[in-house]
Design an enzyme around this catalytic site. Structure first.
Site, PDB file in Angstrom:
ATOM      1  N   SER A  30     -33.596  28.078  71.066  1.00 40.34           N
ATOM      2  CA  SER A  30     -32.516  26.898  70.835  1.00 40.34           C
ATOM      3  C   SER A  30     -32.364  26.292  72.150  1.00 40.34           C
ATOM      4  O   SER A  30     -32.455  27.037  73.184  1.00 40.34           O
ATOM      5  CB  SER A  30     -31.398  27.371  70.030  1.00 40.34           C
ATOM      6  N   LYS A  31     -31.738  24.879  72.033  1.00 46.32           N
ATOM      7  CA  LYS A  31     -31.534  24.426  73.385  1.00 46.32           C
ATOM      8  C   LYS A  31     -30.162  25.094  74.040  1.00 46.32           C
ATOM      9  O   LYS A  31     -30.262  25.159  75.053  1.00 46.32           O
ATOM     10  CB  LYS A  31     -31.012  22.804  72.984  1.00 46.32           C
ATOM     11  N   ARG A  32     -29.411  25.440  73.154  1.00 45.14           N
ATOM     12  CA  ARG A  32     -28.091  25.858  73.362  1.00 45.14           C
ATOM     13  C   ARG A  32     -28.397  27.350  74.375  1.00 45.14           C
ATOM     14  O   ARG A  32     -27.777  27.554  75.234  1.00 45.14           O
ATOM     15  CB  ARG A  32     -27.051  26.277  72.505  1.00 45.14           C
ATOM     16  N   LYS A  33     -29.317  28.075  73.543  1.00 46.34           N
ATOM     17  CA  LYS A  33     -29.519  29.575  74.301  1.00 46.34           C
ATOM     18  C   LYS A  33     -30.672  29.242  75.487  1.00 46.34           C
ATOM     19  O   LYS A  33     -30.377  30.057  76.469  1.00 46.34           O
ATOM     20  CB  LYS A  33     -30.120  30.421  73.310  1.00 46.34           C
ATOM     21  N   GLY A  54     -32.059  26.583  77.042  1.00 49.44           N
ATOM     22  CA  GLY A  54     -31.691  25.455  78.038  1.00 49.44           C
ATOM     23  C   GLY A  54     -33.113  24.586  78.065  1.00 49.44           C
ATOM     24  O   GLY A  54     -33.722  24.548  77.193  1.00 49.44           O
TER      25      GLY A  54
END
Ligand code: GLU
Length: 497
Positions: A247-250, A252
């Protein structure tokens, strides 16, 4: 005759194009190309708070860079809100949906009760049973209402066969009468998405596995609207090496397509790598041209098990999945030089060491040099890091190479300038002659040629490894080689005059 295949890529523009999204786009594109079908690009921008112009631009640029072309669009979901509302209205009129006047407080209470009963069905259908007169009275009073879809009653189930996940069934009693239109008149995503797919004539919905949760509801919408169902193919999740969802959140930037563009990936290499996430041939082949990929790919071949995207942050050499790097490296080594050249040009321009003459009188030198140095490279940025000394006199020496191959042998302070003089005086500066000079000097000085060769390579290229030294000397050219060797004593902190 079968109907023409129409697929779509429907990203929400709430961030950059990430590898999971790109993979979905690639699978849709492959399927359309393979079947002679059409790919529609539809930007699902109805989440106004989270959608941004920048993200839309990034997604479109990313797809273009990857070489994924679409036949229709981009359409924007927000342009079709009236369609979505009209569909809700039609469902209301046909008796497939109803107005729900329950207040927030009442709904909250129902939610709590459902929670206690441990059921996902939070809404119990109170307003489904409202007598017509009461509905009319409520409308007259101006009470706000949402519109809910009537989920069929009884023991039945929504059943469908997903091309990847197989037969799936969800019992009617496990689906509540869900809202399709909010009390402020705005459609819910689940409705908009289905209505758009119907309008765009989508025959195959190929999307990420997270879409599976919406599928039963969307099938109910299709059925209520009386239109034939498309086929569904949900793509497995992509996990990192610790089995966490990518994920983008995890993770980057490392999951963003633009990251690969900036870090020296060739677009086709990335397409080739992403196409293999969740799918493979029996022989686990890794390299596919576009034609080969079209030939080998099938939706039925997509694996149900999650695919792994390996990120090794602990080793800078492997700043991303090693398989991705290996595939990119393969293309760097084997692409026809004229095809590789423009990608290297981008890097040289970024590093401000591009010379316009590489397009004209130095073209042959430029292509030959790329060919000479590319065999060890993984990314196009290697041409301006590891290969910088070929294109600029302003390059750094790798500290380890400098220590081991130069500073440890103090005599090189005199030997390398001596070699510079001999090379300078050569009648003919050629592979044979440069080799002869270096072997000759080694003999005179009774030193192993390897010491001279490693020293010269390090001083002239900044690197401990590379192509055969005499080829290197030819590529860099007499004047630059001589100048660099003459300056060797500077490396000990002395100025040579
Ligand atoms: N807009 C959704 C997303 O970006 C995709 C929905 C779909 O493909 O049906 O996750």
């Amino acid at each position: 005759m079968n109907k023409q295949v129409i697929v779509r890529f429907a990203p929400s523009p709430t961030g950059y194009l990430h590898i999971g999204g790109a993979r979905t786009a690639i699978f849709n594109w492959l399927y359309a190309q393979k079947t002679g079908g059409k790919l529609v690009l539809r930007i699902e921008d109805t989440d106004v708070e989270r959608s941004t112009e920048e993200s839309i631009k990034g997604i479109i640029e990313g797809l273009k860079w990857l070489g994924i072309s679409w036949d229709e669009g981009p359409y924007f979901q927000s342009q079709f809100i009236e369609d979505h509302k009209a569909a809700a209205q039609r469902l209301l009129e046909s008796g497939h949906a109803y107005r729900c006047f329950c207040t927030k407080e009442v709904l909250e209470q129902k939610r709590e009760e459902a929670y206690k009963k441990k059921t996902d069905v939070q809404y119990d259908g109170t307003c489904r049973k409202l007598p017509k007169e009461e509905v009319e009275k409520n409308i007259e009073k101006g009470l706000p209402f949402t519109i809910r879809l009537k989920v069929p009653e009884g023991n039945g189930a929504v059943r469908f066969s997903d091309i990847v996940y197989g037969d799936i069934e969800k019992k009617y009693r496990d689906i509540e009468d869900f809202v399709i239109l909010r009390s402020n008149g705005q459609p819910l995503y689940v409705l908009s998405n289905a209505v758009d797919d119907i309008r765009d004539g989508i025959t195959h919905i190929i999307r990420g596995q997270d879409g599976l949760a919406n599928t039963p509801k969307q099938i109910l919408i299709y059925q209520a609207l009386g239109v034939p169902l498309p086929k569904f193919a949900h793509m497995p999740l992509t996990l990192d090496s610790k089995k966490a969802k990518i994920s983008k959140r995890k993770h980057g930037e490392i999951v963003a397509v633009h990251f690969y563009r900036e870090h020296g990936f060739l677009p086709w290499a990335l397409v080739n790598f992403l196409a293999l996430l969740g799918w493979s041939t029996v022989d686990s082949r890794q390299i596919f041209s576009k034609e080969e990929l079209l030939d080998a790919f099938s939706l039925e071949g997509v694996n149900r098990s999650n695919s792994v995207f390996e990120i090794r942050r602990d080793d800078p050499k492997f700043f991303t999945d090693p398989k991705a790097l290996a595939i990119n490296s393969h293309y760097i080594k084997t692409l026809p030089l004229e095809e590789l050249a423009p990608y290297v040009k981008i890097e040289l321009e970024k590093a401000k060491i591009w010379d316009e003459a590489y397009e004209t009188e130095k073209r042959d030198w430029y292509l030959q040099t790329l060919d000479l140095i590319r065999s060890r490279y993984h990314v196009t940025t290697d041409f301006i890091t590891l290969g910088r000394a070929y294109f600029s006199d302003d390059y750094d020496l790798d500290p380890k190479a400098l220590e081991k191959n130069v500073l440890k042998h103090e005599d090189l302070k005199e030997w390398l300038p001596l070699i510079a003089e001999r090379l300078d005086k050569l009648d003919e500066y050629s592979l044979e002659e440069t080799e002869r000079v270096i072997r000759e000097v080694a003999e005179e000085l009774t030193v192993k040629p390897g010491v001279l060769i490693n020293g010269i390579r390090t001083v002239v290229t900044g690197q401990a490894v590379g192509p055969g030294l005499f080829d290197v000397l030819m590529a860099i050219g007499r004047d630059r080689v001589v100048a660099r060797l003459r300056k060797t004593p500077i490396l000990w902190g002395q100025v040579y005059s």
